[in-house]
Design an enzyme around this catalytic site. Structure first.
Site, PDB file in Angstrom:
ATOM      1  N   ASP A  97       1.837   4.177   2.606  1.00  0.00           N
ATOM      2  CA  ASP A  97       0.783   4.981   1.983  1.00  0.00           C
ATOM      3  C   ASP A  97       1.364   6.104   1.117  1.00  0.00           C
ATOM      4  O   ASP A  97       1.500   5.932  -0.088  1.00  0.00           O
ATOM      5  CB  ASP A  97      -0.173   5.530   3.058  1.00  0.00           C
ATOM      6  CG  ASP A  97      -1.555   5.856   2.537  1.00  0.00           C
ATOM      7  OD1 ASP A  97      -1.846   5.520   1.384  1.00  0.00           O
ATOM      8  OD2 ASP A  97      -2.376   6.436   3.299  1.00  0.00           O
ATOM      9  N   ASP A  98       1.690   7.241   1.724  1.00  0.00           N
ATOM     10  CA  ASP A  98       2.227   8.394   0.992  1.00  0.00           C
ATOM     11  C   ASP A  98       3.444   8.913   1.772  1.00  0.00           C
ATOM     12  O   ASP A  98       3.382   9.958   2.436  1.00  0.00           O
ATOM     13  CB  ASP A  98       1.161   9.491   0.888  1.00  0.00           C
ATOM     14  CG  ASP A  98      -0.073   8.979   0.158  1.00  0.00           C
ATOM     15  OD1 ASP A  98      -0.021   8.841  -1.070  1.00  0.00           O
ATOM     16  OD2 ASP A  98      -1.072   8.674   0.842  1.00  0.00           O
ATOM     17  N   GLU A 130     -11.027   3.729   6.280  1.00  0.00           N
ATOM     18  CA  GLU A 130      -9.936   4.636   6.675  1.00  0.00           C
ATOM     19  C   GLU A 130     -10.607   5.776   7.449  1.00  0.00           C
ATOM     20  O   GLU A 130     -10.493   5.851   8.668  1.00  0.00           O
ATOM     21  CB  GLU A 130      -9.193   5.144   5.432  1.00  0.00           C
ATOM     22  CG  GLU A 130      -8.093   6.166   5.727  1.00  0.00           C
ATOM     23  CD  GLU A 130      -7.459   6.765   4.454  1.00  0.00           C
ATOM     24  OE1 GLU A 130      -8.035   6.632   3.363  1.00  0.00           O
ATOM     25  OE2 GLU A 130      -6.381   7.402   4.583  1.00  0.00           O
ATOM     26  N   HIS A 146       0.858  -1.187   0.000  1.00  0.00           N
ATOM     27  CA  HIS A 146       0.000   0.000   0.000  1.00  0.00           C
ATOM     28  C   HIS A 146       0.892   1.233   0.000  1.00  0.00           C
ATOM     29  O   HIS A 146       1.259   1.764   1.051  1.00  0.00           O
ATOM     30  CB  HIS A 146      -0.917  -0.027   1.234  1.00  0.00           C
ATOM     31  CG  HIS A 146      -1.916   1.090   1.281  1.00  0.00           C
ATOM     32  ND1 HIS A 146      -3.048   1.040   2.059  1.00  0.00           N
ATOM     33  CD2 HIS A 146      -1.966   2.299   0.663  1.00  0.00           C
ATOM     34  CE1 HIS A 146      -3.737   2.146   1.922  1.00  0.00           C
ATOM     35  NE2 HIS A 146      -3.088   2.946   1.080  1.00  0.00           N
ATOM     36  N   HIS A 151       1.288   4.789  -2.662  1.00  0.00           N
ATOM     37  CA  HIS A 151       0.863   5.513  -3.867  1.00  0.00           C
ATOM     38  C   HIS A 151       2.091   6.172  -4.457  1.00  0.00           C
ATOM     39  O   HIS A 151       2.753   6.964  -3.766  1.00  0.00           O
ATOM     40  CB  HIS A 151      -0.168   6.587  -3.514  1.00  0.00           C
ATOM     41  CG  HIS A 151      -1.393   6.041  -2.838  1.00  0.00           C
ATOM     42  ND1 HIS A 151      -2.574   5.822  -3.503  1.00  0.00           N
ATOM     43  CD2 HIS A 151      -1.603   5.652  -1.549  1.00  0.00           C
ATOM     44  CE1 HIS A 151      -3.469   5.329  -2.659  1.00  0.00           C
ATOM     45  NE2 HIS A 151      -2.903   5.218  -1.460  1.00  0.00           N
ATOM     46  N   HIS A 156      -9.621   0.939  -0.961  1.00  0.00           N
ATOM     47  CA  HIS A 156      -9.505   1.662   0.295  1.00  0.00           C
ATOM     48  C   HIS A 156     -10.887   1.650   0.957  1.00  0.00           C
ATOM     49  O   HIS A 156     -11.889   1.999   0.317  1.00  0.00           O
ATOM     50  CB  HIS A 156      -9.103   3.123   0.059  1.00  0.00           C
ATOM     51  CG  HIS A 156      -7.662   3.343  -0.264  1.00  0.00           C
ATOM     52  ND1 HIS A 156      -7.021   2.713  -1.287  1.00  0.00           N
ATOM     53  CD2 HIS A 156      -6.741   4.151   0.327  1.00  0.00           C
ATOM     54  CE1 HIS A 156      -5.752   3.118  -1.317  1.00  0.00           C
ATOM     55  NE2 HIS A 156      -5.554   3.993  -0.352  1.00  0.00           N
TER      56      HIS A 156
HETATM   57  N1  ADE Z   1      -4.653   8.581  -2.178  1.00  0.00           N
HETATM   58  C1  ADE Z   1      -3.420   8.697  -1.692  1.00  0.00           C
HETATM   59  N2  ADE Z   1      -3.393   8.419  -0.388  1.00  0.00           N
HETATM   60  C2  ADE Z   1      -4.653   8.094  -0.021  1.00  0.00           C
HETATM   61  C3  ADE Z   1      -5.273   7.705   1.172  1.00  0.00           C
HETATM   62  N3  ADE Z   1      -4.599   7.582   2.316  1.00  0.00           N
HETATM   63  N4  ADE Z   1      -6.603   7.465   1.154  1.00  0.00           N
HETATM   64  C4  ADE Z   1      -7.301   7.602   0.030  1.00  0.00           C
HETATM   65  N5  ADE Z   1      -6.770   7.961  -1.141  1.00  0.00           N
HETATM   66  C5  ADE Z   1      -5.456   8.210  -1.174  1.00  0.00           C
HETATM   67 ZN    ZN Z   2      -3.705   4.752   0.387  1.00  0.00          ZN
END
Ligand code: ADE
Ligand code: ZN
Length: 344
Positions: free
Chosen positions: A283-284, A205, A22, A24, A202
């Site tokens: 994630d990011d 969350e 996971h 992006h 997703h």
């Molecule tokens: N796109 C990038 N990060 C995300 C996240 N945590 N939740 C939903 N969409 C995303």
């Molecule tokens: Zn994500």
């Protein structure tokens, strides 16, 4: 556990072979690369410099992050840009002992700005080829649809992606969760599954546990990305455990987006305790204060897991991956050897 055994468990976790499921690719865009690409492409970012951009990473919700994340993606224009972005992530991932990554990309963020699908995909594949050669890491792409857009827009994106299907390991669903339930994307995911690809989504969350159930029952989701609000429904947790549905949990993301106030309140430890197939992910990472090993450090500081728990988390990451059975077995054998070598 003593402080010494907690430290030893952390050292094993940082150096263990693992998969990241996971992440992006647009969320790996570091401020330095964002400004380098902005200069290369003559794009004006709405921040004076890298420090001003990094200072804007002060989010109070998923949406506040997404607004900035989509704005920064505007610096990505050419095949070379997508290659550079991928290569930078794979270098960083390999340094954290990630041996396999299944990486989300958001084509609609780029095609809506006039960047052709082929430029995005070929650039990312160039980066994967170079990263695999340079770092011995394996990587696959998961095409994510943006759930704030209409399903018809996503169906058109899927049609545009069909010439590249051989390079796509699966399909996902991301972006603004609240008010955009999985149920809105049933036709789209039916089509993805008909193409023979695994799908993920997703869910849970910021959105409710009911969205996790929809992702499983209406979309056929093989993993749940995040899923941390599953704990609000005991029957759902029992189902996730029974059906061994992997959860790709992203601890630092959840703190930075205010899903939990503090790591100690995170539901991942309870989910693990219940027997859920929890994996840890970044994630990011450029936006949330760290890559996978930074997430492991933060989780260990809050929960002080033993070595066996970290072994389970890494095994889960391989079991939940979309690789073939022989590759999976080889990685798990390497992982088992890593922990066996550390036995007193
Ligand atoms: N796109 C990038 N990060 C995300 C996240 N945590 N939740 C939903 N969409 C995303
Ligand atoms: Zn994500």
């Amino acid at each position: 556990m003593t402080a010494a055994s907690t430290d030893k468990a952390l050292a094993l976790a940082l150096s263990m072979p693992k998969a990241e499921l996971h992440v992006h690719i647009e969320g790996t865009l570091e401020p330095a690369l964002a400004f380098a690409l902005a200069r290369r492409n003559g794009v004006q970012l709405p921040y004076a410099d890298e420090a001003a951009l990094a200072a804007a990473y002060d989010f109070d919700s998923l949406q506040s992050f997404l607004d900035l994340y989509y704005a920064c993606a505007d610096v990505l224009r050419t095949r070379e840009d997508f290659c550079d972005l991928m290569l930078a992530y794979l270098a960083r991932a390999a340094a954290d002992h990630i041996v396999h990554a299944e990486i989300f990309f958001d084509p609609q963020t780029h095609t809506a700005r006039g960047i052709p699908m082929g430029v995005v995909i070929h650039g990312l594949l160039d980066g994967i080829a170079r990263g695999e050669a340079a770092f011995g890491i394996s990587a696959r792409l998961i095409l994510c649809f943006l759930r704030h857009l209409p399903e018809d827009d996503c169906l058109a994106t899927l049609a545009e992606a069909e010439p590249y299907l051989a390079h796509i390991a699966g399909f996902g669903l991301d972006s603004s969760e609240q008010g955009n339930p999985p149920a809105r994307f049933q036709r789209l995911f039916e089509r993805c599954r008909a193409l023979g690809k695994p799908v993920v989504a997703h869910a849970g969350e910021e959105g409710p546990a009911a969205y996790i159930i929809e992702a499983l029952d209406l979309l056929g989701s093989r993993r749940i990305d995040h899923g941390v609000r599953a704990v609000e429904d005991a029957a759902l947790v029992a189902r996730l455990v029974r059906e061994r549905v992997p959860l790709t949990v992203c601890p630092l993301s959840n703190i930075r987006l205010c899903v939990f106030d503090q790591m100690g309140q995170h539901t991942l430890a309870g989910l693990l305790q219940a027997g859920a197939c929890v994996t840890l992910n970044s994630d990011d990472p450029a936006y949330f204060g760290g890559y996978l090993n930074d997430n492991i450090r933060a989780v260990q500081a809050a929960f002080g897991f033993d070595a066996a728990t970290w072994h389970t988390i890494a095994r889960n990451s391989f079991e939940a991956s979309f690789v073939d059975a022989a590759t999976r077995a080889a990685w798990i054998a390497r992982l088992d050897a890593h922990f066996a070598a550390a036995q007193p």
